[in-house]
Design a protein around this motif. Structure first.
Motif, mmCIF file in Angstrom:
data_model
loop_
_atom_site.group_PDB
_atom_site.id
_atom_site.type_symbol
_atom_site.label_atom_id
_atom_site.label_comp_id
_atom_site.label_asym_id
_atom_site.label_seq_id
_atom_site.Cartn_x
_atom_site.Cartn_y
_atom_site.Cartn_z
ATOM 1 N N MET A 1 0.887 -0.985 0.101
ATOM 2 C CA MET A 1 -0.054 0.090 0.087
ATOM 3 C C MET A 1 0.894 1.322 0.074
ATOM 4 S SD MET A 1 -2.963 -1.045 2.607
ATOM 5 C CE MET A 1 -4.169 0.332 1.932
ATOM 6 N N PHE A 2 2.005 1.228 0.792
ATOM 7 C CA PHE A 2 2.888 2.434 0.926
ATOM 8 C C PHE A 2 3.412 2.478 -0.428
ATOM 9 C CE2 PHE A 2 2.621 2.507 5.337
ATOM 10 C CZ PHE A 2 2.828 3.833 5.535
ATOM 11 N N ARG A 3 4.061 1.395 -1.327
ATOM 12 C CA ARG A 3 4.483 1.467 -2.635
ATOM 13 C C ARG A 3 3.420 1.948 -3.790
ATOM 14 N NH1 ARG A 3 5.625 -3.500 -3.147
ATOM 15 N NH2 ARG A 3 4.104 -4.131 -4.486
ATOM 16 N N GLN A 4 2.233 1.788 -3.245
ATOM 17 C CA GLN A 4 1.212 2.269 -4.220
ATOM 18 C C GLN A 4 0.992 3.419 -4.194
ATOM 19 O OE1 GLN A 4 -1.902 -0.378 -3.690
ATOM 20 N NE2 GLN A 4 -1.116 -1.815 -5.457
ATOM 21 N N ALA A 5 0.979 4.059 -2.991
ATOM 22 C CA ALA A 5 0.576 5.440 -2.626
ATOM 23 C C ALA A 5 1.880 6.390 -2.618
ATOM 24 C CB ALA A 5 0.017 5.460 -1.292
ATOM 25 N N TYR A 6 2.917 6.064 -1.919
ATOM 26 C CA TYR A 6 4.088 6.849 -2.080
ATOM 27 C C TYR A 6 5.467 6.376 -2.622
ATOM 28 C CZ TYR A 6 0.877 9.625 0.841
ATOM 29 O OH TYR A 6 -0.563 10.376 1.169
ATOM 30 N N GLY A 7 5.558 5.023 -2.388
ATOM 31 C CA GLY A 7 6.801 4.610 -2.498
ATOM 32 C C GLY A 7 7.597 3.780 -1.553
ATOM 33 N N GLU A 8 7.461 4.280 -0.430
ATOM 34 C CA GLU A 8 8.388 3.721 0.576
ATOM 35 C C GLU A 8 7.543 3.878 2.076
ATOM 36 O OE1 GLU A 8 11.965 4.998 1.631
ATOM 37 O OE2 GLU A 8 11.559 7.049 1.635
ATOM 38 N N VAL A 9 7.893 3.024 2.814
ATOM 39 C CA VAL A 9 7.398 3.246 4.186
ATOM 40 C C VAL A 9 8.200 4.117 5.017
ATOM 41 C CG1 VAL A 9 6.734 2.097 6.321
ATOM 42 C CG2 VAL A 9 6.473 0.600 4.179
ATOM 43 N N SER A 10 7.604 5.064 5.267
ATOM 44 C CA SER A 10 8.509 6.022 6.359
ATOM 45 C C SER A 10 7.429 6.925 7.191
ATOM 46 C CB SER A 10 9.067 6.990 5.258
ATOM 47 O OG SER A 10 8.254 7.901 4.510
ATOM 48 N N SER A 11 7.973 7.306 8.075
ATOM 49 C CA SER A 11 7.116 8.355 9.043
ATOM 50 C C SER A 11 6.595 9.424 8.465
ATOM 51 C CB SER A 11 7.927 8.960 10.045
ATOM 52 O OG SER A 11 9.138 9.711 9.649
ATOM 53 N N GLU A 12 7.071 10.064 7.173
ATOM 54 C CA GLU A 12 6.551 11.317 6.477
ATOM 55 C C GLU A 12 5.394 10.745 5.740
ATOM 56 O OE1 GLU A 12 9.846 10.263 6.458
ATOM 57 O OE2 GLU A 12 10.938 11.898 7.358
ATOM 58 N N ASN A 13 5.554 9.570 5.109
ATOM 59 C CA ASN A 13 4.479 9.018 4.433
ATOM 60 C C ASN A 13 3.521 8.530 5.323
ATOM 61 O OD1 ASN A 13 5.822 9.471 1.975
ATOM 62 N ND2 ASN A 13 6.699 7.884 1.760
ATOM 63 N N ILE A 14 3.644 8.068 6.457
ATOM 64 C CA ILE A 14 2.651 7.745 7.470
ATOM 65 C C ILE A 14 1.594 9.090 7.630
ATOM 66 C CG2 ILE A 14 2.013 7.093 9.650
ATOM 67 C CD1 ILE A 14 4.610 5.306 9.556
ATOM 68 N N ALA A 15 2.486 10.154 7.938
ATOM 69 C CA ALA A 15 1.681 11.441 7.953
ATOM 70 C C ALA A 15 0.900 11.653 6.845
ATOM 71 C CB ALA A 15 2.784 12.517 8.504
ATOM 72 N N ARG A 16 1.498 11.736 6.054
ATOM 73 C CA ARG A 16 0.692 12.092 4.472
ATOM 74 C C ARG A 16 -0.240 11.335 4.447
ATOM 75 N NH1 ARG A 16 6.329 12.042 1.469
ATOM 76 N NH2 ARG A 16 6.838 14.540 1.280
ATOM 77 N N ALA A 17 -0.313 9.898 4.451
ATOM 78 C CA ALA A 17 -1.542 9.281 4.299
ATOM 79 C C ALA A 17 -2.538 9.500 5.321
ATOM 80 C CB ALA A 17 -1.080 7.786 4.492
ATOM 81 N N LEU A 18 -2.337 9.731 6.644
ATOM 82 C CA LEU A 18 -3.260 9.872 7.636
ATOM 83 C C LEU A 18 -3.899 11.559 7.405
ATOM 84 C CD1 LEU A 18 -1.497 9.047 11.009
ATOM 85 C CD2 LEU A 18 -3.532 7.810 9.907
ATOM 86 N N ALA A 19 -2.822 12.223 6.943
ATOM 87 C CA ALA A 19 -3.348 13.690 6.561
ATOM 88 C C ALA A 19 -4.527 13.502 5.206
ATOM 89 C CB ALA A 19 -2.190 14.691 6.176
#
Lengths: 374, 435
Positions: A164-182
């Motif tokens: 899911m991270f790869r499809q949405a943003y590329g990698e699992v990271s805290s920044e992308n956790i924040a982006r997804a929750l936002a």
């Protein structure tokens, strides 16, 4: 020699193929812009960070993260523990419950129409973006007590999250956790209440609701015999949230004497003029988000109306719009308040009930995707 | 091997290109729209363009100044939509000159980046009322209605109606009609209504000109009793006849204390062919109107065809199509016209206007400079009307509000091969009280 050349060529082809395969898996495909996005024009302009556009993949990821207890250190509470959909993403408590059952400082804020309104988050405005806001409760030792690096490790251990991270943003990271929750929070749009349908010409308010609407939208002016509930001075006409510009969406609404006033926005800005200022909340779905105020001290909407009608406490930073809003031509001076009649107060409450959006409160798109999996 | 080496040399570039193509799209964030205008554009027959509704950037400080950001065409209509109005509920309406669409509701929405889009328009049933002009929302006996003036009414030489609509459903509630030929002599009549304004339970509409611009011209106001929704009085506002026509009162403003607490209620009205601005005092205790008086004479001041009233919190602005100026007055001094500064030098046809701030925070005024886009002789346009062609600059000029300095101009005829019939601020740009 020819055989060696053939082997080398084959090896090169395999190497290139393997590398390409890795690249293709590691890079995100083009995320899909959210389908059928619809936002009422009257809600006004909004902006989405250029590095976090609204996409289906980010929304799906954010929704799953929002409901996943893995986001807490003890794997026992999620964002949804304090933000329950049927309560317009509040929790029904005066203030949020901490990890050890203790009462925290503030009430859990409703999460609705966050694309609009103030661009600061939390009651005291300490977060400047939803991306920033999203991680603070996760790390807070009294709330979810999760170490972000540990969380990233946990999520990387999940094949589904990696995908899911790869499809949405590329990698699992805290920044992308924040982006997804936002992204998930930005998509929590409530625009199906009776009031919304009234604005679109699809519903008619009752006589009492219409009186309440008019009172809500009016600042009292005795010079022209205009009676008003003064709500619109802080809660905007269509969104019913605080205003967007600068710090206009923060106010001291007269709950405490100066000596008892909490810091509020002053804790963030350092400006004494902001003492006791709190974020003016949206009134969308207000009928299901009791108790009220930043510390949940008022139990009912009637209590809220009584506060504004005659219980306003004067302090140096009290909103002047509240201080001078009075429906009496010659106020006795014994108290600060609107001096509305009982029927006028009831009318405003009736109007506030038209802000309940049942479809939003039960919208499957915003529900727990983990149900049935766990 | 040489070929292979060349291929190897290309690999990094190909790899980079592949990477870039795989990155997510980065739609531009929508950060400000205070300077967006909604315009009604008229296709010019000889230039083979279609009428349309569009959103346009009007801040000269923006790189895309003058660009159309969203547009919906009206290819099936002979005449375009005419005037835009937002309802108190934030719904966008337009009156129309084409009998097939004399009143319409326009759809607006936002895409996932927040950018505003015109989605289309729906023509409303007016029960035969034609040539919609002005709209206002006001109460009658405690119920709010949408009032629309139809200069053509249901047709005929002395037609004209005031349509009363349910503001929720857009359904016609009542058609107020009182032709001079039907009501009889000395009875209050409605003929060619255009301007509209109201205070408490009195509404004023003007008697302007037959839509064909030839059959007849009015010279009076009609007072509507909002308790009964019936016309109760006519007030003639006519003095000089610089064109030899009746005065043709056009836009009207009921100046009232809610605009500024110092204002004593009175009716202000511009006469399109009399070139004057009139004041009609109002006594709200007795609900009677005093004698009309001329406040401003265009003939004496070298201006002609006064049109619109617009206001900010502190000033009233009146557009004069010739020579193309906007005069400004102290709002608190109304109903008298006390100048608050030099004229804003716009362009021939100065008409509708909006107020907004630039990217740097400068207060601006944008003026649409067209009376009616009926073409001009140079285009051999079959709709040409000579005297009106002289009143069409086809532009929106943008000025510093404080100094009047012109900061930019969009010529719609040159840029889009269209005329610009109307201008309103995109919702959120701030409202003005032009009624």
């Amino acid at each position: 020699m020819a055989r060696q050349r053939w082997i080398a060529t084959a090896a090169a082809v395999v190497a290139i193929g393997t590398g390409a395969s890795y690249v293709i898996r590691a890079l995100p495909p083009d995320p899909t812009p959210v389908a059928d996005f619809s936002a009422p024009f009257v809600f006004g302009r909004f902006s989405v960070p250029q590095d976090n556009p609204l996409t289906e993949e980010a929304f799906a990821l954010g929704r799953r993260l929002f409901y996943d207890p893995a986001l807490s250190g003890g794997n026992d509470r999620s964002c949804a523990t304090c933000h329950i959909q049927r309560l317009a993403f509040t929790d029904g408590l005066p203030t949020a419950a901490g990890l050890n059952g203790e009462s925290l400082e503030f009430s859990s804020m409703s999460l609705v129409n966050l694309l609009w309104g103030q661009e600061r988050f939390f009651w005291d405005g300490r977060a400047l973006s939803l991306e920033q806001q999203a991680l603070l409760p996760i790390e807070n030792p009294q709330e979810m007590a999760q170490d972000l690096e540990e969380l990233v490790r946990e999520l990387k251990g999940s094949r589904q999250y990696r995908r899911m991270f790869r499809q949405a943003y590329g990698e699992v990271s805290s920044e992308n956790i924040a982006r997804a929750l936002a992204t998930f929070m930005r998509m929590l749009i409530s625009a199906g209440s009776k009031y919304d349908r009234f604005l679109r010409g699809e519903a008619v308010l009752t006589e009492q609701e219409e009186l309440g609407r008019k009172l809500f939208m009016a600042h009292p002016d005795t010079k022209v015999s205009l009676r008003g509930g003064n709500c619109i001075d802080c809660h905007s006409q269509f969104l019913t949230s605080g205003f967007r510009d600068g710090l206009d969406g923060f106010s001291n609404n007269g709950l405490d004497k100066d000596v008892d006033l909490p810091a509020g926005l002053m804790a963030v800005t350092g400006n004494p003029a902001h003492k006791g200022f709190f974020k003016v909340p949206t009134l969308r779905n207000i009928a299901v988000t009791a108790p009220y105020m930043h510390d949940g001290r008022l139990q009912t909407l009637e209590d809220v109306m009584d506060h504004y009608n005659g219980g306003v406490v004067v302090s140096p930073t009290l909103s002047p719009l509240i201080l001078e809003a009075d429906n009496a031509a010659s106020p006795p001076g014994s108290f600060v308040g609107l001096r509305l009649t009982d029927s006028e107060k009831a009318a405003i409450i009736a109007f506030l009930h038209t802000l309940t959006d049942e479809a939003f409160l039960s919208d499957a798109r915003f529900s727990n995707p983990l149900e049935g999996e766990l | 091997m040489k070929v292979n080496n060349e291929f190897k040399g290309l690999l990094p570039a190909l790899f980079t290109a592949a990477l870039i193509s795989m990155l997510p799209a980065q739609p531009g964030a929508q950060v400000r729209e205070e300077s967006h205008g909604v315009v009604l554009l008229r296709g010019l027959p000889t230039l083979e363009t279609a009428h349309s509704i569009a959103i346009v950037e009007l801040d000269p400080e923006q790189e895309n100044f003058g660009e159309i950001l969203s547009e919906v065409t009206q290819p099936d209509m002979t005449h375009p939509l005419h005037h835009l109005y937002y309802s108190p509920a934030g719904r966008l309406y337009a009156t129309g000159l084409d009998p097939v669409c004399s009143l319409a509701e326009i759809g607006l929405e936002r895409d996932a980046t927040g950018a505003p889009q015109v989605t289309g328009f729906e023509c409303l049933d007016t029960q035969g009322q034609m040539v919609g002009e002005d709209i206002m929302w006001h109460s009658s006996n405690g119920t709010e209605y949408m009032f629309v003036t139809f200069m053509g009414g249901t047709g005929g030489d002395d037609g004209g109606t005031l349509g009363v609509f349910d503001p929720q459903t857009n359904a016609v509630v009542k058609v107020i009609e009182a032709r001079p030929s039907q009501v009889g002599a000395d009875k209050p009549y409605i003929m060619y209504p255009h301007g509209i304004s109201a205070y408490q339970d009195r509404m004023i509409i003007t008697s302007t000109v037959h839509p064909d611009l030839a059959t007849g011209v009015g010279n009076a106001l009609t007072v509507i009793d909002l308790n009964t929704l019936e016309p109760i009085q006519n007030i003639v506002v006519e003095n000089e006849k610089p064109l030899g026509f009746p005065s043709s009162p056009v836009e009207v403003l009921f100046a009232r204390p809610s605009m500024n607490e110092n204002i004593k209620p009175a009716v202000l009205v511009n006469t399109m062919f009399g070139f004057e601005t009139w004041k009609v005092p109002y006594d709200e205790a007795s609900k009677t109107f005093g004698d009309p008086e001329v406040l401003y004479s265009g003939a004496a001041n070298n201006t002609a065809v006064p049109l619109e009233f617009y206001g900010t919190d502190t000033e009233l602005f009146i557009s004069h199509a010739l020579p193309g100026v906007v005069k400004r007055y102290d709002l608190a001094k109304l109903p008298d016209l006390v100048s608050s500064g030099p004229d804003i030098q716009a362009a021939p046809g100065a008409h509708h206007m909006i107020f907004f701030t630039s990217k740097s925070g400068r207060d601006l005024i944008a003026v649409q400079n067209n009376l009616l886009n009926l073409g001009n002789a140079a285009d051999n346009d079959p709709t040409d009307v000579d005297f009106i062609a002289a009143l069409n600059a086809h532009t929106i000029t943008v000025h510093d509000l404080a100094t009047g300095e012109q900061l930019g101009s969009v010529n719609f005829r040159e840029k889009y091969s269209k005329g610009v019939d109307n201008l309103e601020g995109l919702f959120g740009s701030g409202f003005v009280h032009h009624h």
